[in-house]
Scaffold this active site. Structure first.
Site, PDB file in Angstrom:
ATOM      1  N   HIS A 267       0.839  -1.203   0.000  1.00 56.73           N
ATOM      2  CA  HIS A 267       0.000   0.000   0.000  1.00 56.73           C
ATOM      3  C   HIS A 267       0.875   1.255   0.000  1.00 56.73           C
ATOM      4  CE1 HIS A 267      -3.753   2.226   1.114  1.00 56.73           C
ATOM      5  NE2 HIS A 267      -2.866   3.060   1.650  1.00 56.73           N
ATOM      6  N   GLU A 268       1.805   1.325   0.928  1.00 55.44           N
ATOM      7  CA  GLU A 268       2.649   2.522   1.026  1.00 55.44           C
ATOM      8  C   GLU A 268       3.560   2.649  -0.205  1.00 55.44           C
ATOM      9  OE1 GLU A 268       1.672   4.618   3.054  1.00 55.44           O
ATOM     10  OE2 GLU A 268       0.449   3.228   4.246  1.00 55.44           O
TER      11      GLU A 268
ATOM     12  N   GLU B 158      -5.001   7.467  -2.993  1.00 49.85           N
ATOM     13  CA  GLU B 158      -5.476   6.159  -2.519  1.00 49.85           C
ATOM     14  C   GLU B 158      -5.654   5.195  -3.686  1.00 49.85           C
ATOM     15  OE1 GLU B 158      -5.723   4.800   0.605  1.00 49.85           O
ATOM     16  OE2 GLU B 158      -4.708   6.662   1.097  1.00 49.85           O
TER      17      GLU B 158
HETATM   18 ZN    ZN Z   1      -3.218   5.125   1.854  1.00 49.74          ZN
END
Ligand code: ZN
Length: 486
Positions: A261-262, A291
């Protein structure tokens, strides 16, 4: 004075402001990763001082005069050019920054930190009533803030514009209503999973080594990035060639997916056109677009079969089928941050509905806890046993972060749209991912999304990425296929 000279003056002033802002980010990164707890008090002062100087430098009259004088020049330039984009975005931010009095900003910061304290006390007492007065104060200040920026048809529009420039409350509501109506019957019918969560049996050290190997294969280069540990993983960057990720200390599958995710956030910042460096355009377009990038790598690449096959080989001694099932475990739950990709959007959608109603005055803070519980019953089919597992679980409303929630679910929607588009443009994508070849996808994302930075609004950036606005259908297709395959 020529327009070119005026533009050079504007640019150099904006670069100075950007340098100051990035310096506060370095202090913030250090606070989260390196600083001994004893540094907290002085660090808060240091951050406040630097942020104050940056705000002062950005809001001086001379900057406004330059922006005015450059209107004609801007009109002659191509809308997509770096120069026109810098003038346009700087004007938007300048006007917003100038319209809110410094006293109100300071009061909002104070109310936010009081709010967080009240929220922590309420969590300790497991009682929403302890938090309610702070929420009422926050809403009052939020109302004053909205007045400064004249709430058009809907006061919540002002907050939407802050995180998603170019979108309105009505735009978001239309996407969310369709998503909610399609998802709710699927989610409320879910049976609890038969298998327990997958335990890879990795020690903290083994899991860190695995994360390092995976990131290296993804193209996360130590020449422009570094990885540390923190309580909550995050990404921050101080330039397009200085990207910092943090991951959990603890080992396990959760750590691997949080790192993916990061990484997605970091790749976005790395991919911004270097020509935009040291300006306010050198960052992701919006919360939703950011996102969309982290979720694309975490959910659509990371939880897909080709990647799970590759990851199982990379980890060694892991059954690919078991890894795939473990990564795609779907379960209705009460806590947003623990929610899986199928149920997650519903958590966000009802938060958006509630905060929209709070800001517009349709819902009184006194009725919030009950309203929360009834949405959870309607959308997730679960009973909320207490405020801790209900209305008190998120920090956002205590810290004046109203208006940010929609970005999370819009990011899910956009990630699936971008993934469908990339898959259509890259016919070999599945085979490449199964072999651990990530460059073609990364290049595609840079070309379509990353390089623009913040030159364009949220809908303009979506237009360039997928040729249209937000559409929940691709996400619903992903959800249906996950439900059918599990
Ligand atoms: Zn995020």
């Amino acid at each position: 004075v020529t327009d070119e000279q005026r533009f050079a003056e504007l640019r150099s002033r904006l670069q100075e402001v950007d340098d100051l802002r990035k310096a506060t980010w370095v202090l913030h990164w250090d606070l989260e990763t390196m600083m001994p707890p004893g540094g907290a008090e002085v660090r808060a002062e240091q951050l406040g001082t630097l942020a104050g100087i940056a705000h002062e430098r950005f809001t001086v009259d001379e900057l406004g005069e330059l922006l005015e004088a450059l209107r004609g020049y801007e009109g002659e330039l191509d809308y997509d050019s770096d120069e026109a984009s810098l003038i346009r975005v700087a004007r938007r931010e300048y006007e917003r920054a100038r319209r809110v009095p410094a006293e109100l900003r300071a009061e909002m910061v104070r109310a936010g930190s009081h709010g967080k304290q009240a929220w922590l006390r309420a969590r300790e007492a497991n009682d929403y009533a302890v938090f309610r007065p702070a929420l009422e104060r926050n809403l009052e200040l939020q109302g004053q803030y909205i007045e400064c920026l004249d709430g058009t048809a809907d006061p919540y529009d002002v907050l939407v514009a802050e995180y998603e420039p170019g979108l309105t409350t009505a735009d978001i509501a239309a996407v969310f209503e369709e998503l909610r109506d399609q998802l709710t019957p699927l989610v409320t019918a879910l049976e609890p999973p038969e298998e327990p969560p997958l335990d890879l049996g990795l020690s903290d050290r083994e899991s860190r080594a695995a994360v390092d190997r995976v990131l290296a294969r993804l193209g996360f280069d130590r020449d422009w990035g570094r990885v540390d540990t923190s309580v909550h993983p995050f990404m921050i960057n101080f330039g397009t060639r200085d990207v910092r990720l943090t991951i959990y200390k603890e080992g396990g599958l959760r750590t691997v997916y949080a790192a993916l995710h990061e990484f997605g956030h970091g790749l976005y910042e790395r991919g911004v056109d270097p020509a935009l460096e040291r300006t306010l355009l050198a960052q992701g377009a919006s919360g939703a677009l950011h996102e969309s990038q982290s979720l694309l790598w975490e959910n659509l690449v990371g939880r897909g079969r080709p990647f799970c096959d590759w990851l199982a080989r990379e980890l060694g001694g892991v059954d690919p089928q078991a890894l795939y099932r473990g990564a795609n475990r779907i379960e209705r739950s009460l806590i947003r941050v623990d929610a899986d990709p199928v149920t997650y959007s519903l958590h966000v959608i009802f938060r958006f509905e509630l905060e929209h109603e709070l800001v517009s005055g349709a819902l009184a803070p006194a009725d919030l806890s009950e309203a929360w519980n009834s949405r959870v019953a309607d959308y997730l089919g679960l009973a909320v046993p207490d405020d801790l597992r209900g209305v008190l679980q998120d920090m956002h409303w205590s810290d004046m972060l109203m208006g940010y929630f929609p970005s999370y679910a819009l990011g899910h929607v956009a990630s699936a749209q971008i993934w469908e588009r990339a898959s259509a443009d890259l016919p070999q994508l599945d085979e490449e991912l199964a072999r651990g070849e990530f460059r073609p996808l990364a290049e595609w994302l840079r070309e379509r999304v990353h390089r623009h930075g913040q030159k364009f609004t949220t809908p303009e950036t979506m237009e360039r990425a997928v040729g249209g606005g937000f559409d929940p259908e691709p996400l619903l297709r992903v959800v249906r296929s996950k439900l059918n395959s599990s």
